[in-house]
Design a protein around this motif. Structure first.
Motif, PDB file in Angstrom:
ATOM      1  N   ILE A  97       0.827  -1.213   0.000  1.00 24.71           N
ATOM      2  CA  ILE A  97       0.000   0.000   0.000  1.00 24.71           C
ATOM      3  C   ILE A  97       0.863   1.265   0.000  1.00 24.71           C
ATOM      4  CG2 ILE A  97      -1.750   1.311   1.268  1.00 24.71           C
ATOM      5  CD1 ILE A  97      -3.005  -1.328   2.091  1.00 24.71           C
ATOM      6  N   PRO A  98       1.851   1.405   0.899  1.00 27.96           N
ATOM      7  CA  PRO A  98       2.715   2.591   0.804  1.00 27.96           C
ATOM      8  C   PRO A  98       3.448   2.692  -0.531  1.00 27.96           C
ATOM      9  CG  PRO A  98       2.979   1.547   2.939  1.00 27.96           C
ATOM     10  CD  PRO A  98       2.175   0.610   2.097  1.00 27.96           C
ATOM     11  N   LEU A  99       3.911   1.558  -1.064  1.00 30.48           N
ATOM     12  CA  LEU A  99       4.606   1.595  -2.350  1.00 30.48           C
ATOM     13  C   LEU A  99       3.667   2.034  -3.464  1.00 30.48           C
ATOM     14  CD1 LEU A  99       7.183   1.072  -3.946  1.00 30.48           C
ATOM     15  CD2 LEU A  99       6.502  -1.333  -4.137  1.00 30.48           C
ATOM     16  N   GLY A 100       2.416   1.566  -3.422  1.00 29.59           N
ATOM     17  CA  GLY A 100       1.439   1.999  -4.417  1.00 29.59           C
ATOM     18  C   GLY A 100       1.159   3.488  -4.333  1.00 29.59           C
ATOM     19  N   ILE A 101       1.119   4.018  -3.099  1.00 40.17           N
ATOM     20  CA  ILE A 101       0.910   5.464  -2.924  1.00 40.17           C
ATOM     21  C   ILE A 101       2.087   6.247  -3.492  1.00 40.17           C
ATOM     22  CG2 ILE A 101       0.722   7.290  -1.189  1.00 40.17           C
ATOM     23  CD1 ILE A 101      -0.804   5.292   0.570  1.00 40.17           C
ATOM     24  N   VAL A 102       3.298   5.804  -3.188  1.00 46.44           N
ATOM     25  CA  VAL A 102       4.494   6.501  -3.674  1.00 46.44           C
ATOM     26  C   VAL A 102       4.534   6.517  -5.202  1.00 46.44           C
ATOM     27  CG1 VAL A 102       7.011   6.354  -3.818  1.00 46.44           C
ATOM     28  CG2 VAL A 102       5.869   6.085  -1.615  1.00 46.44           C
ATOM     29  N   LEU A 103       4.186   5.392  -5.832  1.00 51.58           N
ATOM     30  CA  LEU A 103       4.270   5.286  -7.288  1.00 51.58           C
ATOM     31  C   LEU A 103       3.207   6.109  -8.011  1.00 51.58           C
ATOM     32  CD1 LEU A 103       5.103   1.494  -7.694  1.00 51.58           C
ATOM     33  CD2 LEU A 103       6.621   3.433  -8.113  1.00 51.58           C
ATOM     34  N   THR A 104       2.207   6.600  -7.282  1.00 53.91           N
ATOM     35  CA  THR A 104       1.192   7.458  -7.913  1.00 53.91           C
ATOM     36  C   THR A 104       1.430   8.935  -7.612  1.00 53.91           C
ATOM     37  OG1 THR A 104      -0.282   7.085  -6.000  1.00 53.91           O
ATOM     38  CG2 THR A 104      -0.592   5.683  -7.943  1.00 53.91           C
ATOM     39  N   ARG A 105       2.497   9.254  -6.859  1.00 52.07           N
ATOM     40  CA  ARG A 105       2.823  10.667  -6.625  1.00 52.07           C
ATOM     41  C   ARG A 105       3.553  11.221  -7.849  1.00 52.07           C
ATOM     42  NH1 ARG A 105      -1.001  11.542  -3.924  1.00 52.07           N
ATOM     43  NH2 ARG A 105      -1.507   9.476  -4.736  1.00 52.07           N
ATOM     44  N   ARG A 106       3.495  12.511  -8.021  1.00 49.70           N
ATOM     45  CA  ARG A 106       4.029  13.151  -9.223  1.00 49.70           C
ATOM     46  C   ARG A 106       5.521  12.850  -9.427  1.00 49.70           C
ATOM     47  NH1 ARG A 106       2.528  19.310  -9.854  1.00 49.70           N
ATOM     48  NH2 ARG A 106       0.491  18.273  -9.947  1.00 49.70           N
ATOM     49  N   ALA A 107       6.296  12.856  -8.343  1.00 50.34           N
ATOM     50  CA  ALA A 107       7.744  12.673  -8.466  1.00 50.34           C
ATOM     51  C   ALA A 107       8.120  11.275  -8.946  1.00 50.34           C
ATOM     52  CB  ALA A 107       8.411  12.960  -7.126  1.00 50.34           C
ATOM     53  N   PHE A 108       7.276  10.279  -8.643  1.00 45.61           N
ATOM     54  CA  PHE A 108       7.606   8.898  -8.989  1.00 45.61           C
ATOM     55  C   PHE A 108       6.638   8.299 -10.003  1.00 45.61           C
ATOM     56  CE2 PHE A 108       9.119   9.719  -4.693  1.00 45.61           C
ATOM     57  CZ  PHE A 108      10.435   9.281  -4.766  1.00 45.61           C
ATOM     58  N   ARG A 109       5.782   9.134 -10.568  1.00 44.20           N
ATOM     59  CA  ARG A 109       4.759   8.619 -11.474  1.00 44.20           C
ATOM     60  C   ARG A 109       5.370   7.948 -12.701  1.00 44.20           C
ATOM     61  NH1 ARG A 109       0.281  12.954 -11.855  1.00 44.20           N
ATOM     62  NH2 ARG A 109       0.304  12.526  -9.618  1.00 44.20           N
ATOM     63  N   GLY A 110       6.557   8.373 -13.116  1.00 44.53           N
ATOM     64  CA  GLY A 110       7.184   7.772 -14.282  1.00 44.53           C
ATOM     65  C   GLY A 110       7.568   6.318 -14.067  1.00 44.53           C
ATOM     66  N   ALA A 111       7.756   5.931 -12.800  1.00 46.74           N
ATOM     67  CA  ALA A 111       8.121   4.548 -12.502  1.00 46.74           C
ATOM     68  C   ALA A 111       6.910   3.631 -12.409  1.00 46.74           C
ATOM     69  CB  ALA A 111       8.907   4.491 -11.191  1.00 46.74           C
ATOM     70  N   SER A 112       5.723   4.205 -12.432  1.00 52.23           N
ATOM     71  CA  SER A 112       4.510   3.389 -12.285  1.00 52.23           C
ATOM     72  C   SER A 112       4.336   2.369 -13.405  1.00 52.23           C
ATOM     73  CB  SER A 112       3.284   4.309 -12.197  1.00 52.23           C
ATOM     74  OG  SER A 112       2.114   3.560 -11.994  1.00 52.23           O
ATOM     75  N   PRO A 113       4.547   2.748 -14.701  1.00 49.28           N
ATOM     76  CA  PRO A 113       4.420   1.730 -15.756  1.00 49.28           C
ATOM     77  C   PRO A 113       5.412   0.580 -15.596  1.00 49.28           C
ATOM     78  CG  PRO A 113       4.393   3.937 -16.700  1.00 49.28           C
ATOM     79  CD  PRO A 113       4.774   4.083 -15.264  1.00 49.28           C
ATOM     80  N   VAL A 114       6.619   0.900 -15.117  1.00 48.04           N
ATOM     81  CA  VAL A 114       7.613  -0.156 -14.900  1.00 48.04           C
ATOM     82  C   VAL A 114       7.135  -1.108 -13.807  1.00 48.04           C
ATOM     83  CG1 VAL A 114       9.995  -0.651 -14.235  1.00 48.04           C
ATOM     84  CG2 VAL A 114       9.467   1.380 -15.618  1.00 48.04           C
ATOM     85  N   ALA A 115       6.603  -0.530 -12.719  1.00 49.93           N
ATOM     86  CA  ALA A 115       6.103  -1.366 -11.631  1.00 49.93           C
ATOM     87  C   ALA A 115       4.929  -2.223 -12.095  1.00 49.93           C
ATOM     88  CB  ALA A 115       5.672  -0.484 -10.454  1.00 49.93           C
ATOM     89  N   THR A 116       4.037  -1.633 -12.918  1.00 47.53           N
ATOM     90  CA  THR A 116       2.904  -2.393 -13.437  1.00 47.53           C
ATOM     91  C   THR A 116       3.366  -3.551 -14.312  1.00 47.53           C
ATOM     92  OG1 THR A 116       1.572  -0.355 -13.418  1.00 47.53           O
ATOM     93  CG2 THR A 116       0.739  -2.218 -14.712  1.00 47.53           C
ATOM     94  N   ALA A 117       4.402  -3.298 -15.126  1.00 46.10           N
ATOM     95  CA  ALA A 117       4.942  -4.369 -15.972  1.00 46.10           C
ATOM     96  C   ALA A 117       5.563  -5.470 -15.127  1.00 46.10           C
ATOM     97  CB  ALA A 117       5.975  -3.795 -16.938  1.00 46.10           C
ATOM     98  N   LEU A 118       6.286  -5.083 -14.068  1.00 49.49           N
ATOM     99  CA  LEU A 118       6.882  -6.079 -13.177  1.00 49.49           C
ATOM    100  C   LEU A 118       5.819  -6.892 -12.466  1.00 49.49           C
ATOM    101  CD1 LEU A 118       9.821  -4.027 -11.606  1.00 49.49           C
ATOM    102  CD2 LEU A 118       9.975  -5.868 -13.295  1.00 49.49           C
ATOM    103  N   VAL A 119       4.703  -6.236 -12.093  1.00 48.48           N
ATOM    104  CA  VAL A 119       3.591  -6.945 -11.471  1.00 48.48           C
ATOM    105  C   VAL A 119       3.039  -7.994 -12.425  1.00 48.48           C
ATOM    106  CG1 VAL A 119       1.197  -6.693 -10.715  1.00 48.48           C
ATOM    107  CG2 VAL A 119       2.952  -5.167  -9.819  1.00 48.48           C
ATOM    108  N   GLY A 120       2.873  -7.609 -13.695  1.00 53.06           N
ATOM    109  CA  GLY A 120       2.379  -8.565 -14.680  1.00 53.06           C
ATOM    110  C   GLY A 120       3.310  -9.747 -14.856  1.00 53.06           C
ATOM    111  N   MET A 121       4.621  -9.473 -14.863  1.00 58.34           N
ATOM    112  CA  MET A 121       5.588 -10.556 -14.974  1.00 58.34           C
ATOM    113  C   MET A 121       5.553 -11.445 -13.738  1.00 58.34           C
ATOM    114  SD  MET A 121       8.804  -8.409 -16.552  1.00 58.34           S
ATOM    115  CE  MET A 121       9.934  -9.762 -16.216  1.00 58.34           C
ATOM    116  N   GLY A 122       5.398 -10.824 -12.578  1.00 54.02           N
ATOM    117  CA  GLY A 122       5.361 -11.604 -11.340  1.00 54.02           C
ATOM    118  C   GLY A 122       4.171 -12.532 -11.280  1.00 54.02           C
TER     119      GLY A 122
END
Length: 267
Positions: A90-115
């Motif tokens: 939950i904290p990681l999901g919040i961080v990945l939706t903040r403006r400063a880290f939003r660019g990493a969200s697609p990478v995290a989503t892709a890693l989730v799909g691979m996982g």
């Protein structure tokens, strides 16, 4: 957004929440059916084992409190792994939706799909090679596998927030933390809870594989029944695992309904 639209949304944010509608979805029949069914199944299983003619190997596998010990280990593995899943995902999901880290969200989503496509038994095997057999490797594997649905649902729930609500909340002077805690998270709770429910069931199922790593749990009964070809031991381990998964899913669905915020939906 026009002045009238802004005023309307601002009024929605500031207005007291309307009284909760009657929760017709939670009838006493729905609340009691599954627990009653599980009690009936467990009672029938117990009666069958009381009358069954078990051979010495089966009796040895089920004696001296080994069943209750395996069940307690399984519940403990599930509870500990779920706790860590919540404080990580939950904290990681919040961080990945903040403006400063939003660019990493697609990478995290892709890693989730691979996982999600990675077999749990393969991940656990790699952890055993890396960390050695034991409860530590089992817990890390269970946590890594169950983090995925909670993380993806947290990201999806926060991204789904209506931008006009966020703009109006900032317009009335809410701080970023206030917008997150009073607008974004309450609206994302249903999706987050759905992810937690999925993670709980995954925890129960994946914890059976902990037996291969020396982590204990109901998987010990299942593997003993398979290796020694003792069907009663295998049946008991399987029935208890399924019953625990159904019970956890029922409790999670109940919490999902009870904890879902009322009055913030805008439609």
């Amino acid at each position: 957004m026009t002045t009238s639209e802004t005023a309307e949304v601002t009024q929605t944010l500031l207005a007291p929440p309307p009284p909760a509608p009657p929760r017709s979805r939670v009838s006493w029949q729905k609340l009691t059916f599954l627990p009653a069914f599980l009690v009936a199944v467990l009672l029938a299983t117990w009666l069958w084992f009381e009358r069954a003619d078990l051979d010495p190997l089966s009796e040895n596998a089920l004696s001296n409190g080994q069943v209750s010990k395996a069940l307690w280990q399984h519940v403990r593995l599930t509870a500990i792994s779920t706790f860590f899943v919540l404080i990580i995902a939950i904290p990681l999901g919040i961080v990945l939706t903040r403006r400063a880290f939003r660019g990493a969200s697609p990478v995290a989503t892709a890693l989730v799909g691979m996982g999600r496509a990675t077999p749990a038994v393969g991940l656990l095997a790699l952890l055993v090679i890396w960390l050695g057999p034991g409860r530590k490797a089992a817990l890390i594997g269970i946590i890594a596998y169950a983090v995925l649905p909670v993380l993806s649902n947290t990201i999806a729930g926060l991204k789904a927030t209506d931008p006009t609500l966020l703009e109006a909340a900032r317009g009335i002077g809410m701080s970023p933390l206030g917008v997150l805690s009073r607008v974004e998270l309450p609206l994302a709770v249903p999706l987050i809870l759905a992810g937690v429910r999925t993670a709980l069931v995954l925890d129960v199922g994946t914890a059976t594989l902990a037996a291969f790593e020396g982590g204990g749990g109901l998987g010990v009964l299942i593997t003993t029944g398979i290796t020694d070809q003792r069907m009663p031991v295998l049946m008991l381990g399987s029935i208890l695992t399924v019953a625990l998964a159904l019970l956890v899913d029922w409790l999670a669905s109940l919490a999902e309904v009870l904890l879902k915020p009322r009055g913030l939906e805008v439609g």
